[in-house]
Design a protein around this motif. Structure first.
Motif, PDB file in Angstrom:
ATOM      1  N   ILE A  28      -6.479  42.618  56.592  1.00 41.80           N
ATOM      2  CA  ILE A  28      -6.643  43.573  57.686  1.00 41.80           C
ATOM      3  C   ILE A  28      -5.907  44.848  57.286  1.00 41.80           C
ATOM      4  O   ILE A  28      -4.695  44.831  57.079  1.00 41.80           O
ATOM      5  CB  ILE A  28      -6.109  43.007  59.013  1.00 41.80           C
ATOM      6  CG1 ILE A  28      -6.951  41.800  59.429  1.00 41.80           C
ATOM      7  CG2 ILE A  28      -6.122  44.090  60.096  1.00 41.80           C
ATOM      8  CD1 ILE A  28      -6.507  41.128  60.702  1.00 41.80           C
ATOM      9  N   LYS A  79      -6.246  48.239  62.605  1.00 39.41           N
ATOM     10  CA  LYS A  79      -6.969  47.807  63.802  1.00 39.41           C
ATOM     11  C   LYS A  79      -6.564  48.686  64.966  1.00 39.41           C
ATOM     12  O   LYS A  79      -5.452  49.208  65.003  1.00 39.41           O
ATOM     13  CB  LYS A  79      -6.741  46.323  64.111  1.00 39.41           C
ATOM     14  CG  LYS A  79      -5.358  45.964  64.584  1.00 39.41           C
ATOM     15  CD  LYS A  79      -5.274  44.481  64.923  1.00 39.41           C
ATOM     16  CE  LYS A  79      -3.920  44.164  65.537  1.00 39.41           C
ATOM     17  NZ  LYS A  79      -3.816  42.796  65.980  1.00 39.41           N
ATOM     18  N   THR A  80      -7.495  48.866  65.890  1.00 42.83           N
ATOM     19  CA  THR A  80      -7.205  49.645  67.089  1.00 42.83           C
ATOM     20  C   THR A  80      -6.682  48.699  68.159  1.00 42.83           C
ATOM     21  O   THR A  80      -6.712  47.480  67.991  1.00 42.83           O
ATOM     22  CB  THR A  80      -8.476  50.341  67.620  1.00 42.83           C
ATOM     23  OG1 THR A  80      -9.426  49.341  68.015  1.00 42.83           O
ATOM     24  CG2 THR A  80      -9.095  51.258  66.583  1.00 42.83           C
ATOM     25  N   ILE A 119     -12.776  45.426  69.778  1.00 44.91           N
ATOM     26  CA  ILE A 119     -11.721  45.967  68.925  1.00 44.91           C
ATOM     27  C   ILE A 119     -12.377  46.429  67.627  1.00 44.91           C
ATOM     28  O   ILE A 119     -13.320  45.794  67.137  1.00 44.91           O
ATOM     29  CB  ILE A 119     -10.609  44.923  68.667  1.00 44.91           C
ATOM     30  CG1 ILE A 119      -9.384  45.579  68.039  1.00 44.91           C
ATOM     31  CG2 ILE A 119     -11.106  43.779  67.813  1.00 44.91           C
ATOM     32  CD1 ILE A 119      -8.145  44.689  68.053  1.00 44.91           C
ATOM     33  N   PHE A 144     -11.670  47.335  63.615  1.00 45.26           N
ATOM     34  CA  PHE A 144     -10.685  47.075  62.573  1.00 45.26           C
ATOM     35  C   PHE A 144     -11.330  47.241  61.204  1.00 45.26           C
ATOM     36  O   PHE A 144     -12.546  47.244  61.072  1.00 45.26           O
ATOM     37  CB  PHE A 144     -10.060  45.676  62.732  1.00 45.26           C
ATOM     38  CG  PHE A 144     -11.019  44.530  62.608  1.00 45.26           C
ATOM     39  CD1 PHE A 144     -11.079  43.797  61.439  1.00 45.26           C
ATOM     40  CD2 PHE A 144     -11.844  44.173  63.665  1.00 45.26           C
ATOM     41  CE1 PHE A 144     -11.952  42.727  61.326  1.00 45.26           C
ATOM     42  CE2 PHE A 144     -12.710  43.112  63.562  1.00 45.26           C
ATOM     43  CZ  PHE A 144     -12.771  42.377  62.380  1.00 45.26           C
ATOM     44  N   ILE A 163      -8.194  38.556  67.704  1.00 41.47           N
ATOM     45  CA  ILE A 163      -7.696  39.491  66.693  1.00 41.47           C
ATOM     46  C   ILE A 163      -6.528  40.293  67.247  1.00 41.47           C
ATOM     47  O   ILE A 163      -5.501  40.456  66.586  1.00 41.47           O
ATOM     48  CB  ILE A 163      -8.829  40.423  66.214  1.00 41.47           C
ATOM     49  CG1 ILE A 163      -9.871  39.616  65.441  1.00 41.47           C
ATOM     50  CG2 ILE A 163      -8.284  41.568  65.369  1.00 41.47           C
ATOM     51  CD1 ILE A 163     -11.167  40.360  65.173  1.00 41.47           C
ATOM     52  N   ASP A 164      -6.670  40.783  68.455  1.00 40.07           N
ATOM     53  CA  ASP A 164      -5.618  41.593  69.069  1.00 40.07           C
ATOM     54  C   ASP A 164      -4.329  40.795  69.238  1.00 40.07           C
ATOM     55  O   ASP A 164      -3.242  41.306  68.959  1.00 40.07           O
ATOM     56  CB  ASP A 164      -6.099  42.118  70.426  1.00 40.07           C
ATOM     57  CG  ASP A 164      -5.100  43.043  71.076  1.00 40.07           C
ATOM     58  OD1 ASP A 164      -4.693  44.030  70.415  1.00 40.07           O
ATOM     59  OD2 ASP A 164      -4.724  42.787  72.238  1.00 40.07           O
ATOM     60  N   LYS A 186      -1.776  43.598  60.784  1.00 43.17           N
ATOM     61  CA  LYS A 186      -2.103  44.374  59.603  1.00 43.17           C
ATOM     62  C   LYS A 186      -1.549  43.667  58.370  1.00 43.17           C
ATOM     63  O   LYS A 186      -0.469  43.080  58.424  1.00 43.17           O
ATOM     64  CB  LYS A 186      -1.488  45.771  59.744  1.00 43.17           C
ATOM     65  CG  LYS A 186      -1.910  46.734  58.686  1.00 43.17           C
ATOM     66  CD  LYS A 186      -1.380  48.112  59.011  1.00 43.17           C
ATOM     67  CE  LYS A 186      -1.760  49.078  57.925  1.00 43.17           C
ATOM     68  NZ  LYS A 186      -1.238  50.415  58.180  1.00 43.17           N
TER      69      LYS A 186
END
Length: 162
Positions: free
Chosen positions: A12, A15-16, A27, A29, A64-65, A70
């Motif tokens: 990753i 990501k937002t 999301i 990413f 994911i969130d 990262k």
């Protein structure tokens, strides 16, 4: 029989935050996929990392969130979709990589060690590189959702129409 799944392994890269629009929770990413190639002039192997933009919806986006960070090594099951969007007053076709499932390939301790290792590199990059905001809007994402929902319910469309 051909495999109907697309898989990618990578890290990753960014990501937002989790976003909510009128029709979806999603999301955005990026996945960095490290690649090496041999430079024929020098005979040395060189890095050529490729970055791929993804979008994930609902439960996958929430996972994911909440659970992924990262620099985490992951494997993604995804599909490719095409959408026409209006970017800077010009209609353009974009290919959207939609993550349908994602799994971490390493332990939390391993991720933590990598994050610490890359923290200094990230500081240097932040000062050297401008951050690019996505030109897409929530309206583009909502349109993408409603077109896909319509296709599933209508089943009367031509995939090859341009």
């Amino acid at each position: 029989m051909l495999n109907k799944h697309n898989y990618m392994k990578g890290f990753i890269a960014s990501k937002t935050a989790l976003k909510k629009s009128e029709h979806a929770t999603y999301i955005l990413f990026n996945i960095a996929e490290p690649r090496k190639y041999k430079n024929h002039e020098t005979g040395e192997y060189e890095n050529n990392t490729q970055h791929f933009p993804f979008i994930a919806f609902s439960k996958t986006a929430e996972f994911i969130d909440k659970h992924l960070e990262k620099h985490q090594h992951v494997i993604i099951d995804f599909r490719m979709d095409m959408q026409k969007v209006n970017i800077l007053d010009k209609v353009q076709s974009i290919i959207r990589l939609t993550a349908t499932a994602i799994e971490s390939l390493e332990s939390k301790n391993s991720v933590k060690a990598r994050i610490e290792r890359f923290a200094e590199k990230d500081k240097v990059k932040e000062t050297d590189v401008e951050h690019h905001e996505s030109l897409e809007t929530d309206t583009d994402i909502d349109e993408f959702i409603t077109v896909k929902q319509k296709r599933v319910t209508d089943k009367d469309y031509d995939d090859f129409a341009f």
